[in-house]
Design a protein around this motif. Sequence first.
Motif, PDB file in Angstrom:
ATOM      1  N   LEU A 154       0.835  -1.200   0.000  1.00  0.00           N
ATOM      2  CA  LEU A 154       0.000   0.000   0.000  1.00  0.00           C
ATOM      3  C   LEU A 154       0.871   1.252   0.000  1.00  0.00           C
ATOM      4  N   GLY A 155       1.926   1.228   0.802  1.00  0.00           N
ATOM      5  CA  GLY A 155       2.858   2.357   0.829  1.00  0.00           C
ATOM      6  C   GLY A 155       3.514   2.577  -0.521  1.00  0.00           C
ATOM      7  N   ALA A 156       3.959   1.496  -1.162  1.00  0.00           N
ATOM      8  CA  ALA A 156       4.615   1.616  -2.467  1.00  0.00           C
ATOM      9  C   ALA A 156       3.643   2.145  -3.522  1.00  0.00           C
ATOM     10  N   ILE A 157       2.436   1.643  -3.502  1.00  0.00           N
ATOM     11  CA  ILE A 157       1.449   2.086  -4.500  1.00  0.00           C
ATOM     12  C   ILE A 157       1.126   3.560  -4.323  1.00  0.00           C
ATOM     13  N   PHE A 158       0.799   3.965  -3.104  1.00  0.00           N
ATOM     14  CA  PHE A 158       0.299   5.321  -2.902  1.00  0.00           C
ATOM     15  C   PHE A 158       1.380   6.387  -2.763  1.00  0.00           C
ATOM     16  N   THR A 159       2.621   6.009  -2.472  1.00  0.00           N
ATOM     17  CA  THR A 159       3.671   7.030  -2.377  1.00  0.00           C
ATOM     18  C   THR A 159       4.532   7.106  -3.626  1.00  0.00           C
ATOM     19  N   VAL A 160       4.615   6.024  -4.386  1.00  0.00           N
ATOM     20  CA  VAL A 160       5.536   6.002  -5.521  1.00  0.00           C
ATOM     21  C   VAL A 160       4.831   5.728  -6.844  1.00  0.00           C
ATOM     22  N   LYS A 161       4.051   4.693  -6.906  1.00  0.00           N
ATOM     23  CA  LYS A 161       3.590   4.148  -8.179  1.00  0.00           C
ATOM     24  C   LYS A 161       2.288   4.718  -8.729  1.00  0.00           C
ATOM     25  N   ILE A 162       1.425   5.240  -7.900  1.00  0.00           N
ATOM     26  CA  ILE A 162       0.091   5.643  -8.346  1.00  0.00           C
ATOM     27  C   ILE A 162       0.150   6.681  -9.461  1.00  0.00           C
ATOM     28  N   SER A 163       1.134   7.565  -9.403  1.00  0.00           N
ATOM     29  CA  SER A 163       1.237   8.616 -10.421  1.00  0.00           C
ATOM     30  C   SER A 163       1.591   8.057 -11.798  1.00  0.00           C
ATOM     31  N   ALA A 164       2.202   6.880 -11.839  1.00  0.00           N
ATOM     32  CA  ALA A 164       2.578   6.268 -13.118  1.00  0.00           C
ATOM     33  C   ALA A 164       1.412   5.518 -13.747  1.00  0.00           C
TER      34      ALA A 164
END
Length: 135
Positions: A80-90
């Motif tokens: 969840l941390g990886a998705i919402f802090t790093v990956k969601i914008s991609a």
Amino acid sequence: MNKNDVGTVILRLVLGLTFFIHGLSKFQGGLANTAGFFESLSIPGFLAYAVAVIELIGGILLILGIGTRIISVLFAVIMLGAIFTVKISAGFLGNDEMAGYELELALLAMSIFIVFANSSRFSLGNKIFRSEGQK
């Protein structure tokens, strides 16, 4: 052992191996480098150390079937941390600059499944912690 048990074991082993390898790569690449990457994203660098340890040790424990629910919750939080802090914008599939969050979403779903799955007969934790009446 039924089909669901077999599927759960396979999923647990693949999830554990995946996180173990990701944790190992963080150690091999230098935890300071991972901490620097975290800080470049405005995430406290010390969390890189926690994530690497959880992935490495948690992966081993998941493969062995020890503490599977707790480890899977930790993996879900990391995803969840990886998705919402790093990956969601991609986006889901990513873009020219960054991979998308499809892998993290799949690992999140696998982790959540393991949290709710019945303990497998093919887990060390089940062999160690089950009571005498359950044999």
